[in-house]
Design an enzyme around this catalytic site. Structure first.
Site, PDB file in Angstrom:
ATOM      1  N   LYS A 218       0.822  -1.187   0.000  1.00  0.00           N
ATOM      2  CA  LYS A 218       0.000   0.000   0.000  1.00  0.00           C
ATOM      3  C   LYS A 218       0.867   1.251   0.000  1.00  0.00           C
ATOM      4  O   LYS A 218       0.432   2.333  -0.388  1.00  0.00           O
ATOM      5  CB  LYS A 218      -0.877   0.013   1.266  1.00  0.00           C
ATOM      6  CG  LYS A 218      -1.826  -1.166   1.386  1.00  0.00           C
ATOM      7  CD  LYS A 218      -2.482  -1.154   2.781  1.00  0.00           C
ATOM      8  CE  LYS A 218      -3.331  -2.397   2.960  1.00  0.00           C
ATOM      9  NZ  LYS A 218      -3.741  -2.588   4.353  1.00  0.00           N
TER      10      LYS A 218
ATOM     11  N   ASP B  83      14.800  -0.881   0.781  1.00  0.00           N
ATOM     12  CA  ASP B  83      15.516  -1.103   2.042  1.00  0.00           C
ATOM     13  C   ASP B  83      16.574  -2.183   1.793  1.00  0.00           C
ATOM     14  O   ASP B  83      17.635  -1.901   1.248  1.00  0.00           O
ATOM     15  CB  ASP B  83      14.463  -1.498   3.082  1.00  0.00           C
ATOM     16  CG  ASP B  83      14.995  -1.654   4.484  1.00  0.00           C
ATOM     17  OD1 ASP B  83      15.984  -1.004   4.821  1.00  0.00           O
ATOM     18  OD2 ASP B  83      14.409  -2.425   5.268  1.00  0.00           O
TER      19      ASP B  83
ATOM     20  N   LYS C  92      17.263   3.484   1.287  1.00  0.00           N
ATOM     21  CA  LYS C  92      18.171   3.341   2.431  1.00  0.00           C
ATOM     22  C   LYS C  92      19.367   2.501   1.980  1.00  0.00           C
ATOM     23  O   LYS C  92      19.407   1.289   2.216  1.00  0.00           O
ATOM     24  CB  LYS C  92      17.452   2.616   3.583  1.00  0.00           C
ATOM     25  CG  LYS C  92      16.411   3.451   4.281  1.00  0.00           C
ATOM     26  CD  LYS C  92      16.078   2.888   5.652  1.00  0.00           C
ATOM     27  CE  LYS C  92      14.802   2.115   5.653  1.00  0.00           C
ATOM     28  NZ  LYS C  92      14.334   1.682   6.975  1.00  0.00           N
TER      29      LYS C  92
HETATM   30  P1  5GP Z   1      13.020  -4.451   1.211  1.00  0.00           P
HETATM   31  O1  5GP Z   1      12.589  -5.693   0.538  1.00  0.00           O
HETATM   32  O2  5GP Z   1      13.740  -3.482   0.322  1.00  0.00           O
HETATM   33  O3  5GP Z   1      13.817  -4.760   2.470  1.00  0.00           O
HETATM   34  O4  5GP Z   1      11.726  -3.775   1.823  1.00  0.00           O
HETATM   35  C1  5GP Z   1      10.879  -3.012   1.093  1.00  0.00           C
HETATM   36  C2  5GP Z   1       9.591  -2.806   1.848  1.00  0.00           C
HETATM   37  O5  5GP Z   1       9.806  -2.818   3.259  1.00  0.00           O
HETATM   38  C3  5GP Z   1       9.010  -1.451   1.557  1.00  0.00           C
HETATM   39  O6  5GP Z   1       8.167  -1.467   0.439  1.00  0.00           O
HETATM   40  C4  5GP Z   1       8.279  -1.137   2.842  1.00  0.00           C
HETATM   41  O7  5GP Z   1       6.987  -1.685   2.796  1.00  0.00           O
HETATM   42  C5  5GP Z   1       9.067  -1.843   3.920  1.00  0.00           C
HETATM   43  N1  5GP Z   1       9.988  -0.934   4.612  1.00  0.00           N
HETATM   44  C6  5GP Z   1      11.333  -0.903   4.533  1.00  0.00           C
HETATM   45  N2  5GP Z   1      11.845   0.077   5.292  1.00  0.00           N
HETATM   46  C7  5GP Z   1      10.789   0.709   5.846  1.00  0.00           C
HETATM   47  C8  5GP Z   1      10.672   1.859   6.710  1.00  0.00           C
HETATM   48  O8  5GP Z   1      11.637   2.517   7.144  1.00  0.00           O
HETATM   49  N3  5GP Z   1       9.404   2.219   7.046  1.00  0.00           N
HETATM   50  C9  5GP Z   1       8.296   1.543   6.627  1.00  0.00           C
HETATM   51  N4  5GP Z   1       7.114   1.999   7.019  1.00  0.00           N
HETATM   52  N5  5GP Z   1       8.376   0.469   5.794  1.00  0.00           N
HETATM   53  C10 5GP Z   1       9.614   0.064   5.421  1.00  0.00           C
END
Ligand code: 5GP
Length: 174
Positions: free
Chosen positions: A41, A101, A129
């Protein structure tokens, strides 16, 4: 435990950055129709604001994948909860995400979408990040690079709350 949110990126700064990104994307896709895919979302607020400022043709579709529960750590597990309504074959696809992330979700998603035969496939994220990256992901458009902190607002939640904040904030528990 008392939750508090401190402003990291103000509403004005987010909006002006999105305007600049939209101008760049409009230039890059001149004469083409952009098929924007929003990852639900979190990406929904960003996609609407971005799409409103793009002046070439735009169509949209939505997809939902799960990678986080109500926890703030990546599970590393990516599951398609809602697939796209339309085929992306032959389309100029722009995936719109809230945040990259670890990169696990996006690398999986981009790979899967590439297999569906789009004419082009690019990735646009509001936040990145880079210090947290575990899997390499090619990001074509980035709004802001931010430090390793858990952020909320502009579509991003903590336990389904705070998505409606008009700025990006860092949440802390005192
Ligand atoms: P990744 O697979 O890159 O680790 O994570 C991506 C998803 O993790 C993002 O689409 C988001 O939903 C969630 N996410 C990662 N970091 C954050 C953060 O600092 N805040 C929030 N609310 N969601 C995060």
């Amino acid at each position: 435990m008392a939750e508090s949110v401190k402003v990291l990126i103000s509403e004005e700064d987010v909006n002006s950055r999105i305007r600049a990104m939209a101008e760049e994307i409009t230039r890059d896709y001149a004469g083409k129709q952009i098929h924007m895919i929003c990852v639900l979302k979190g990406g929904s607020f960003f996609m609407c604001e971005l799409a409103k400022r793009i002046t070439t043709q735009v169509s949209i579709d939505f997809m939902s994948v799960s990678s986080y529960g109500s926890d703030t750590k990546s599970s590393g597990v990516v599951k398609i909860v809602k697939d796209l309504d339309e085929s992306i074959q032959g389309k100029d696809v722009l995936v719109v995400e809230d945040i990259v992330d670890s990169g696990r979700t996006l690398s999986y998603l981009m790979e899967m979408l590439r297999d569906r035969g789009p004419a082009s496939l690019r990735l646009c994220t509001l936040l990145d990040k880079p210090d947290r990256r575990v899997v390499d992901v090619d990001v074509n458009y980035t709004g802001f690079k931010i430090p390793d902190a858990y952020v909320v607002g502009y579509g991003l939640d903590y336990d389904q709350r705070y998505r409606n904040l008009p700025y990006i904030g860092v949440i802390s528990f005192d």
